[in-house]
Design an enzyme around this catalytic site. Sequence first.
Site, PDB file in Angstrom:
ATOM      1  N   ARG A   1       3.974 -13.749  -8.290  1.00 13.70           N
ATOM      2  CA  ARG A   1       3.346 -12.540  -9.116  1.00 13.70           C
ATOM      3  C   ARG A   1       1.908 -12.932  -9.151  1.00 13.70           C
ATOM      4  O   ARG A   1       2.213 -11.865 -10.649  1.00 13.70           O
ATOM      5  CB  ARG A   1       4.493 -13.322 -10.014  1.00 13.70           C
ATOM      6  CG  ARG A   1       6.034 -12.826  -9.796  1.00 13.70           C
ATOM      7  CD  ARG A   1       7.062 -13.031 -10.887  1.00 13.70           C
ATOM      8  NE  ARG A   1       7.123 -12.179 -11.680  1.00 13.70           N
ATOM      9  CZ  ARG A   1       8.363 -10.781 -11.074  1.00 13.70           C
ATOM     10  NH1 ARG A   1       9.329 -11.889 -10.436  1.00 13.70           N
ATOM     11  NH2 ARG A   1       8.384 -10.180 -12.279  1.00 13.70           N
TER      12      ARG A   1
ATOM     13  N   TRP B   1      -1.502 -13.807 -13.822  1.00  7.54           N
ATOM     14  CA  TRP B   1      -2.709 -12.529 -13.198  1.00  7.54           C
ATOM     15  C   TRP B   1      -3.028 -11.781 -14.080  1.00  7.54           C
ATOM     16  O   TRP B   1      -2.984 -11.377 -15.176  1.00  7.54           O
ATOM     17  CB  TRP B   1      -1.256 -11.213 -12.213  1.00  7.54           C
ATOM     18  CG  TRP B   1      -2.030 -10.235 -12.050  1.00  7.54           C
ATOM     19  CD1 TRP B   1      -2.650 -10.171 -10.345  1.00  7.54           C
ATOM     20  CD2 TRP B   1      -2.413  -9.115 -12.034  1.00  7.54           C
ATOM     21  NE1 TRP B   1      -2.877  -9.426  -9.700  1.00  7.54           N
ATOM     22  CE2 TRP B   1      -3.226  -8.648 -10.971  1.00  7.54           C
ATOM     23  CE3 TRP B   1      -2.365  -8.009 -12.946  1.00  7.54           C
ATOM     24  CZ2 TRP B   1      -3.846  -7.507 -11.023  1.00  7.54           C
ATOM     25  CZ3 TRP B   1      -2.965  -7.486 -13.177  1.00  7.54           C
ATOM     26  CH2 TRP B   1      -4.078  -6.354 -12.038  1.00  7.54           C
TER      27      TRP B   1
ATOM     28  N   LYS C   1       2.381  -9.989  -6.021  1.00  6.49           N
ATOM     29  CA  LYS C   1       4.040  -9.049  -5.505  1.00  6.49           C
ATOM     30  C   LYS C   1       4.155  -7.863  -6.614  1.00  6.49           C
ATOM     31  O   LYS C   1       4.386  -6.490  -6.241  1.00  6.49           O
ATOM     32  CB  LYS C   1       5.127  -9.830  -5.195  1.00  6.49           C
ATOM     33  CG  LYS C   1       5.686  -9.649  -4.279  1.00  6.49           C
ATOM     34  CD  LYS C   1       5.581  -8.880  -2.890  1.00  6.49           C
ATOM     35  CE  LYS C   1       6.057  -8.515  -2.115  1.00  6.49           C
ATOM     36  NZ  LYS C   1       5.893  -7.592  -1.452  1.00  6.49           N
TER      37      LYS C   1
ATOM     38  N   HIS D   1     -15.345  16.735   9.356  1.00  9.20           N
ATOM     39  CA  HIS D   1     -15.743  17.453   7.722  1.00  9.20           C
ATOM     40  C   HIS D   1     -15.896  16.966   6.815  1.00  9.20           C
ATOM     41  O   HIS D   1     -16.039  16.972   5.183  1.00  9.20           O
ATOM     42  CB  HIS D   1     -14.186  18.026   6.642  1.00  9.20           C
ATOM     43  CG  HIS D   1     -13.298  19.578   7.536  1.00  9.20           C
ATOM     44  ND1 HIS D   1     -14.065  20.664   8.203  1.00  9.20           N
ATOM     45  CD2 HIS D   1     -12.394  19.098   8.331  1.00  9.20           C
ATOM     46  CE1 HIS D   1     -13.357  21.001   9.126  1.00  9.20           C
ATOM     47  NE2 HIS D   1     -12.363  20.133   9.389  1.00  9.20           N
TER      48      HIS D   1
ATOM     49  N   ASN E   1       4.720 -12.448 -20.138  1.00 15.00           N
ATOM     50  CA  ASN E   1       4.403 -11.519 -19.109  1.00 15.00           C
ATOM     51  C   ASN E   1       4.039 -10.151 -19.619  1.00 15.00           C
ATOM     52  O   ASN E   1       5.065  -9.707 -20.197  1.00 15.00           O
ATOM     53  CB  ASN E   1       5.237 -11.849 -18.283  1.00 15.00           C
ATOM     54  CG  ASN E   1       5.520 -10.182 -16.399  1.00 15.00           C
ATOM     55  OD1 ASN E   1       3.953 -10.317 -16.601  1.00 15.00           O
ATOM     56  ND2 ASN E   1       6.784 -10.574 -16.034  1.00 15.00           N
ATOM     57  N   GLY E   2       2.954  -9.392 -19.120  1.00 13.46           N
ATOM     58  CA  GLY E   2       3.159  -7.913 -19.525  1.00 13.46           C
ATOM     59  C   GLY E   2       1.428  -7.552 -20.417  1.00 13.46           C
ATOM     60  O   GLY E   2       0.731  -8.549 -20.241  1.00 13.46           O
TER      61      GLY E   2
ATOM     62  N   GLU F   1      -5.765  -4.473   2.437  1.00 14.39           N
ATOM     63  CA  GLU F   1      -5.688  -5.273   1.030  1.00 14.39           C
ATOM     64  C   GLU F   1      -5.183  -7.252   1.392  1.00 14.39           C
ATOM     65  O   GLU F   1      -5.721  -7.693   0.350  1.00 14.39           O
ATOM     66  CB  GLU F   1      -4.033  -4.967   0.301  1.00 14.39           C
ATOM     67  CG  GLU F   1      -2.791  -5.488   1.421  1.00 14.39           C
ATOM     68  CD  GLU F   1      -1.443  -5.060   0.623  1.00 14.39           C
ATOM     69  OE1 GLU F   1      -0.995  -5.466  -0.761  1.00 14.39           O
ATOM     70  OE2 GLU F   1      -0.084  -4.771   1.454  1.00 14.39           O
TER      71      GLU F   1
ATOM     72  N   CYS G   1       2.813 -12.353 -13.084  1.00 17.44           N
ATOM     73  CA  CYS G   1       2.438 -13.156 -13.832  1.00 17.44           C
ATOM     74  C   CYS G   1       3.873 -13.645 -13.901  1.00 17.44           C
ATOM     75  O   CYS G   1       5.141 -12.604 -13.661  1.00 17.44           O
ATOM     76  CB  CYS G   1       2.700 -12.946 -15.554  1.00 17.44           C
ATOM     77  SG  CYS G   1       1.005 -12.506 -15.746  1.00 17.44           S
TER      78      CYS G   1
ATOM     79  N   GLU H   1      -0.651   3.714   5.085  1.00 16.32           N
ATOM     80  CA  GLU H   1      -0.686   2.501   5.398  1.00 16.32           C
ATOM     81  C   GLU H   1      -0.423   1.043   6.220  1.00 16.32           C
ATOM     82  O   GLU H   1      -1.098  -0.074   5.819  1.00 16.32           O
ATOM     83  CB  GLU H   1       1.104   2.223   5.834  1.00 16.32           C
ATOM     84  CG  GLU H   1       1.877   0.887   5.401  1.00 16.32           C
ATOM     85  CD  GLU H   1       2.323   1.031   4.716  1.00 16.32           C
ATOM     86  OE1 GLU H   1       1.574   0.723   3.757  1.00 16.32           O
ATOM     87  OE2 GLU H   1       2.692  -0.526   4.695  1.00 16.32           O
TER      88      GLU H   1
ATOM     89  N   LYS I   1      -2.414  -1.948   4.623  1.00 15.69           N
ATOM     90  CA  LYS I   1      -2.493  -3.392   4.787  1.00 15.69           C
ATOM     91  C   LYS I   1      -4.162  -4.296   4.854  1.00 15.69           C
ATOM     92  O   LYS I   1      -3.586  -5.333   4.913  1.00 15.69           O
ATOM     93  CB  LYS I   1      -0.902  -3.036   5.621  1.00 15.69           C
ATOM     94  CG  LYS I   1      -0.099  -4.621   6.232  1.00 15.69           C
ATOM     95  CD  LYS I   1       0.979  -4.745   5.355  1.00 15.69           C
ATOM     96  CE  LYS I   1       0.652  -3.600   3.933  1.00 15.69           C
ATOM     97  NZ  LYS I   1       2.033  -3.477   3.551  1.00 15.69           N
TER      98      LYS I   1
HETATM   99  O1  M6R Z   1       7.841  -3.353  -5.101  1.00 17.66           O
HETATM  100  P1  M6R Z   1       6.989  -1.906  -5.227  1.00 17.66           P
HETATM  101  O2  M6R Z   1       7.305  -1.157  -3.750  1.00 17.66           O
HETATM  102  O3  M6R Z   1       7.464  -1.188  -5.857  1.00 17.66           O
HETATM  103  O4  M6R Z   1       5.656  -2.020  -5.154  1.00 17.66           O
HETATM  104  C1  M6R Z   1       4.838  -0.920  -4.786  1.00 17.66           C
HETATM  105  C2  M6R Z   1       3.422  -1.626  -4.164  1.00 17.66           C
HETATM  106  O5  M6R Z   1       2.506  -2.601  -5.237  1.00 17.66           O
HETATM  107  C3  M6R Z   1       3.623  -2.557  -3.151  1.00 17.66           C
HETATM  108  O6  M6R Z   1       3.576  -1.852  -2.218  1.00 17.66           O
HETATM  109  C4  M6R Z   1       1.747  -2.808  -2.947  1.00 17.66           C
HETATM  110  O7  M6R Z   1       1.276  -1.363  -2.013  1.00 17.66           O
HETATM  111  C5  M6R Z   1       2.073  -4.231  -1.984  1.00 17.66           C
HETATM  112  N1  M6R Z   1       1.834  -4.941  -2.467  1.00 17.66           N
HETATM  113  C6  M6R Z   1       1.521  -3.160  -0.072  1.00 17.66           C
HETATM  114  O8  M6R Z   1       1.759  -4.316   0.422  1.00 17.66           O
END
Ligand code: M6R
Length: 602
Positions: A27, A72, A597, A502, A98-99, A486, A2, A479, A483
């Site tokens: 956000r 969000w 984000k 396994h 926000n929260g 998501e 948010c 990782e 990527k």
């Molecule tokens: O701002 P941060 O690095 O603490 O965020 C952590 C995760 O939310 C962030 O890395 C998230 O997994 C990304 N969207 C991945 O691309």
Amino acid sequence: MCGIVGVVGNTNATDILIQGLEKLEYRGYDSAGIFVLGGTENHLVKAVGRIAELSAKTAGVEGTTGIGHTRWATHGKPTEDNAHPHRSETGRFVLVHNGVIENYLEIKEEYLAGHHFKGQTDTEIAVHLIGKFAEEDGLSVLEAFKKALHIIRGSYAFALIDSENPDVIYVAKNKSPLLIGLGEGYNMVCSDAMAMIRETNQYMEIHDQELVIVKADSVEVQDYDGNRRERVSYTAELDLSDIGKGTYPYYMLKEIDEQPTVMRKLIQAYTDEAGQVVVDPAIIKAVQDADRIYILAAGTSYHAGFASKKMLEELTDTPVELGISSEWGYGMPLLSKKPLFIFISQSGETADSRQVLVKANEMGIPSLTVTNVPGSTLSREANHTMLLHAGPEIAVASTKAYTAQIAALAFLAKAVGEANGNEKAKAFDLVHELSIVAQSIESTLSEKETIDAKVRDLLETTRNAFYIGRGQDYYVAMEASLKLKEISYIQCEGFAAGELKHGTIALIEEGTPVLALLSDPVLANHTRGNIQEVAARGAKVLTIAEENVAKDTDDIVLTTVHPYLSPISMVVPTQLVAYFATLHRGLDVDKPRNLAKSVTVE
Ligand code: M6R
């Protein structure tokens, strides 16, 4: 999660709000709204979907003061009724938030009998509570807000307007980010400096459990009991051009392309004129004093921690343990006698990580935050900070922050190791090795067309996929799979190649895409064995290999780099794989569904 923006005392209030929300859209982007007053009438405009939908509804909306919000969803679906701003029972008070308010149902039951609610949000209950105290109980706006703040539990950044008074915005925060922006003849509030950088680079921090009365020509900070608090402003070193897309179709591609530059910026930031590695001596001492390093992080930042573990352990002679922040916030494992907590966070605002930091501070555990955002909450509240110097990362999918995190930790490992007289650290020519990494990334980036073509064939229609690797390559596989899933919504697992047999190999069938990562001369042949096993069961395999272990049949071949830094160069083709797969599937690369984000709720 948010985004909030507000402005008081500017005749362009609507434009400022809409432009601010566009900058905050990363956000949260399921719905948005603004409330504007100070013109001939008051306007509340909301829309489901992106800011563009909202903007299209704001013709003729004019005023001098307003608040806006991009949502969000936490409580209630993304509908106009649930979109912020929310109004009190009579409509007089208007609030964005926000929260997460933890006790909103108790508040509803205890204080708001007979009130009518349009949606399901916790925010609507908060504004009804303020309205009740002001209108039913006769308190002043300030007193009503304070009384509500004493009752509300949870995380919040609030911006409140009394629609009978366009001269003031009341704000308060606890655990969620909010800043004051100081303009000339007007002032602003926002979740993130980026939303206001067009208007001002002068900002003022708000601390948790502070209330701020923002007028066009003054800003007054108080605690919840009305005691005034002094606060000085600071200048944000942000450049408007840093937050634009330029000629790129998506931020993600721009940010992938920026990685060689980020590597060179990090070299500049962490070396002196003689090319020697320089890290704050207090940070080096904090590591030297520790008997164990605990890395706490979420998502991509957590994966960067894994990718740095071996390097940190070997160069600092200190064991490194990883923790998922959301798991540790409420249950700390048995710690060593002299722990050091390192928080890795691009945004520096991740609520799960902050939860652990708050605990660590209570327990007196020393802490270091490695972040891209100076002045962020995790930076302010930890004992030490190392910055990533990566420039704003706006695409939801984190790319350049991951590679910068590993590189920043390499500077830390090298500096501590040298200070300790560690032989491997002395022999590790980090500046030279990072320059090779930058060149390796550049050469991968010049192969975009090849990668694009291979990805189309492999991933355009599949429902699932696997990344496999061993050692450091396994960490990169974790990782790479995050990527891919998501942004492309392909269900993807990052797997330790040797572990497949396994159980998980049962999922391999005719045509299942398996992407294999090969960089380690000792482990590559073992991974190749695992590739044979999945190929024999019908998998379509794509191999990404460093030159030192590559074969003619490999699909993508990268320049060999120092093994400690191989996750940095190995991850880049996987970022491009995710990018092109998403494009081929016709999806929004920068704003994947259900995500935001900056994850500022627990
Ligand atoms: O701002 P941060 O690095 O603490 O965020 C952590 C995760 O939310 C962030 O890395 C998230 O997994 C990304 N969207 C991945 O691309």
